[in-house]
Design a protein around this motif. Structure first.
Motif, mmCIF file in Angstrom:
data_model
loop_
_atom_site.group_PDB
_atom_site.id
_atom_site.type_symbol
_atom_site.label_atom_id
_atom_site.label_comp_id
_atom_site.label_asym_id
_atom_site.label_seq_id
_atom_site.Cartn_x
_atom_site.Cartn_y
_atom_site.Cartn_z
ATOM 1 N N ASP A 179 -3.003 15.049 10.039
ATOM 2 C CA ASP A 179 -1.999 14.847 8.983
ATOM 3 C C ASP A 179 -1.954 16.021 7.998
ATOM 4 O O ASP A 179 -1.651 15.844 6.833
ATOM 5 C CB ASP A 179 -2.263 13.534 8.246
ATOM 6 C CG ASP A 179 -3.600 13.532 7.524
ATOM 7 O OD1 ASP A 179 -4.453 14.375 7.846
ATOM 8 O OD2 ASP A 179 -3.766 12.686 6.631
ATOM 9 N N HIS A 180 -2.264 17.214 8.475
ATOM 10 C CA HIS A 180 -2.285 18.358 7.569
ATOM 11 C C HIS A 180 -0.854 18.753 7.173
ATOM 12 O O HIS A 180 0.111 18.446 7.869
ATOM 13 C CB HIS A 180 -3.003 19.552 8.207
ATOM 14 C CG HIS A 180 -2.209 20.241 9.259
ATOM 15 N ND1 HIS A 180 -2.103 19.781 10.539
ATOM 16 C CD2 HIS A 180 -1.454 21.371 9.206
ATOM 17 C CE1 HIS A 180 -1.344 20.586 11.248
ATOM 18 N NE2 HIS A 180 -0.923 21.555 10.470
ATOM 19 N N LYS A 198 -7.090 18.574 10.598
ATOM 20 C CA LYS A 198 -6.766 17.150 10.647
ATOM 21 C C LYS A 198 -5.342 16.955 11.154
ATOM 22 O O LYS A 198 -4.487 17.821 10.988
ATOM 23 C CB LYS A 198 -6.919 16.534 9.264
ATOM 24 C CG LYS A 198 -8.326 16.666 8.733
ATOM 25 C CD LYS A 198 -8.717 15.451 8.017
ATOM 26 C CE LYS A 198 -10.171 15.646 7.623
ATOM 27 N NZ LYS A 198 -10.740 14.538 7.017
ATOM 28 N N SER A 225 -2.964 16.131 4.272
ATOM 29 C CA SER A 225 -4.317 16.635 4.077
ATOM 30 C C SER A 225 -4.279 18.145 3.883
ATOM 31 O O SER A 225 -3.437 18.835 4.449
ATOM 32 C CB SER A 225 -5.165 16.282 5.293
ATOM 33 O OG SER A 225 -6.426 16.895 5.199
ATOM 34 N N SER A 242 0.844 -1.193 0.000
ATOM 35 C CA SER A 242 0.000 0.000 0.000
ATOM 36 C C SER A 242 0.878 1.241 0.000
ATOM 37 O O SER A 242 2.043 1.202 0.386
ATOM 38 C CB SER A 242 -0.914 0.007 1.221
ATOM 39 O OG SER A 242 -0.133 0.134 2.394
ATOM 40 N N LEU A 243 0.295 2.335 -0.441
ATOM 41 C CA LEU A 243 0.984 3.613 -0.446
ATOM 42 C C LEU A 243 0.514 4.419 0.754
ATOM 43 O O LEU A 243 -0.651 4.342 1.146
ATOM 44 C CB LEU A 243 0.679 4.387 -1.723
ATOM 45 C CG LEU A 243 1.153 3.752 -3.021
ATOM 46 C CD1 LEU A 243 0.690 4.570 -4.210
ATOM 47 C CD2 LEU A 243 2.657 3.621 -3.033
ATOM 48 N N ARG A 244 1.406 5.194 1.339
ATOM 49 C CA ARG A 244 0.989 6.026 2.456
ATOM 50 C C ARG A 244 0.220 7.229 1.921
ATOM 51 O O ARG A 244 0.507 7.741 0.838
ATOM 52 C CB ARG A 244 2.176 6.464 3.292
ATOM 53 C CG ARG A 244 3.090 7.404 2.578
ATOM 54 C CD ARG A 244 4.213 7.839 3.472
ATOM 55 N NE ARG A 244 5.041 8.780 2.736
ATOM 56 C CZ ARG A 244 6.053 9.403 3.243
ATOM 57 N NH1 ARG A 244 6.400 9.185 4.479
ATOM 58 N NH2 ARG A 244 6.751 10.231 2.524
ATOM 59 N N PRO A 245 -0.763 7.710 2.685
ATOM 60 C CA PRO A 245 -1.528 8.864 2.207
ATOM 61 C C PRO A 245 -0.684 10.134 2.286
ATOM 62 O O PRO A 245 0.189 10.268 3.142
ATOM 63 C CB PRO A 245 -2.711 8.929 3.171
ATOM 64 C CG PRO A 245 -2.248 8.240 4.393
ATOM 65 C CD PRO A 245 -1.260 7.197 3.942
ATOM 66 N N GLY A 246 -0.966 11.047 1.410
ATOM 67 C CA GLY A 246 -0.264 12.325 1.421
ATOM 68 C C GLY A 246 -0.849 13.251 2.468
ATOM 69 O O GLY A 246 -1.799 12.911 3.163
#
Length: 88
Positions: free
Chosen positions: A71-72, A69, A64, A58-62
């Motif tokens: 992970d901004h 949030k 936000s 899987s790819l990590r999310p970029g």
């Protein structure tokens, strides 16, 4: 006066052919008959295939775009100083 050893004319010609003409002849493209037998992938299929070959699950999310949030993307332009005051 002593004559310098000059390379043999045939050897020099062969070296010229190998160094300058061979790359032009060997361009690295497959023949049309071989090219037609290769699988035709869409962009998504090609991406999945490459991830499988590399063993990527899987790819990590970029980051936000929403600052509330966790992970901004934390870009603070006030902290970006192109001319810091470095000590001597």
């Amino acid at each position: 006066m002593k004559k310098k050893n000059m390379p043999h004319t045939a050897a020099a010609g062969a070296l010229y052919l190998a160094a300058f003409l061979a790359p032009a002849l060997l361009n690295g493209q497959a023949a049309p008959a071989v090219r037609d037998t290769l699988p035709k992938y869409s962009t998504d299929q090609d991406h999945r295939n490459m991830m499988n070959q590399l063993g990527i699950v899987s790819l990590r999310p970029g980051p936000s775009g929403d600052e509330s949030k966790p992970d901004h993307a934390n870009y603070d332009t006030s902290l970006a100083n192109p001319f810091p005051d470095w000590p001597d």
